[in-house]
Write an enzyme that holds these catalytic residues in place. Sequence first.
Site, short mmCIF file in Angstrom:
data_model
loop_
_atom_site.label_atom_id
_atom_site.label_comp_id
_atom_site.label_asym_id
_atom_site.label_seq_id
_atom_site.Cartn_x
_atom_site.Cartn_y
_atom_site.Cartn_z
N HIS A 66 -8.19 -1.82 -5.90
CA HIS A 66 -9.52 -1.89 -5.31
C HIS A 66 -10.20 -0.52 -5.38
CE1 HIS A 66 -7.43 -4.99 -2.45
NE2 HIS A 66 -7.57 -5.48 -3.68
N TYR A 129 -5.00 4.80 6.27
CA TYR A 129 -6.03 5.46 5.47
C TYR A 129 -7.29 5.72 6.30
CZ TYR A 129 -7.10 0.47 4.53
OH TYR A 129 -7.34 -0.88 4.62
#
Length: 472
Positions: A66, A129
């Site tokens: 992605h 993240y």
Amino acid sequence: MTELAVHTTAIPGLLVIDLPLPGDDRGWFKENWQREKMVAAGLPDFGPVQNNISYNQAVGVTRGIHAEPWDKYVSVATGRVFGAWVDLREGDSFGATHWHEIGPGTAVFVPRGVGNAFQTLEAPAAYTYLVNDHWSAAAQSQYTFLSLADETAAIPWPIPLADAELSAKDRAHPRLAEVTPVPPRRTLVVGGGGQLGRALAALWESRADVDVVTRAQLDIAEALSVDAFDFSPYGTIVNAAAHTAVDAAETPEGRQEAWAVNAAGVGRLVEAARTQRATLVHVSSDYVFDGTAEVHTEDEPPSPLGVYGQTKASGDQLVAMLPDHYLVRTSWVVGEGANFVDTMAGLAERGIDPSVVDDQIGRITLAEDLAAAIDHLLTARPAPGTYNITNDGEPLSWAQIAAEVFALTGHDPARITPVSTATYYAGKDGIAPRPARSVLDLAKITATGFTPREQLAALRAHLRPSALAGID
């Protein structure tokens, strides 16, 4: 113990970070994101606003590839993963790859447009993240995907994909040949109807990633107009809008307008740039100085004489608070539209012999040269800050420039009558004070590799070829 270190990769902007893990028999501790230390070590100051955690409870869980419309900083709190990245951005590095095993002692900075994937090697794995924009369904619609099995990327998955656990969506992603590259963030020019705005539009005419807007489309003096404008596509904002009616700024109505555009409006652009993590280019003026210095450097404190200069100095201070900015200070701009040079050429042609002040000294700046210098700053990317930009050459008075215009257009320069500023404006009300010397030091911009044209050469190039017929 491992020292904090930042390593580059084959993908521009993709960085691998070694993280110290101090610990003892009880376990370990790490500073997963420590802005001051990591920026000093070479990481971008990317301004994270959201922290996400992907919990993976089995070995072989594989997610990606992605590419998202934001930067992110990935690491592992527990477990171990095999990380893989493919550059999906438009440009020479499209398709470049990198892979790296990530445990608690490793992090990776992933720039916008780089495809991200990982495979769990040791479970449970808490993959964490930080991102510098908030997730939304609209943002997700901007993702770019690549098949985990793409033959061109040829990622050496430790666990074959046939044996791994993938989602149906991840299995259906396209091969690299079918991927539309992620375009660069766009450039916005505000104030497209002015001399500089027109010059930038002409310079960047062939670029598909530039939008030039006029005041009718974006009025920075109006909060509602700015609030309604979508700044999200832009990585660069060039502010060529300004209230430049120097004398009108001394009137009650003009004073309000000058402050609304040159100060409050600039503040709105600063906040838009801050929110979008965009570079802001802002154009300042010699009028922020009182003109007592022989030559004005970028470090000289502001000392404006009139309202226009005060509003410009105020806007400058707001821009300086933004880390990623170029404050371009210029003087005596000449471009497409009403300007001193074309006015003098028109007077010469009509047989009018003007009086022109001879005690204001400076250099003209061709709008096309100012635009070229801005393009240079955005391409070369020297350190953010203030840069003086005018044409070069021996400083001249307005009267001397007028005489040059007359001579270059085939008229007698003696038709110009030099007068003092006091004499010129005697008996006139509402006249703004002017700096006597507007000469800007050009050493800093020259050191970046941009050489301004000599002003008389630029002047000659500006005047119509027909007006120069027969002139040597």
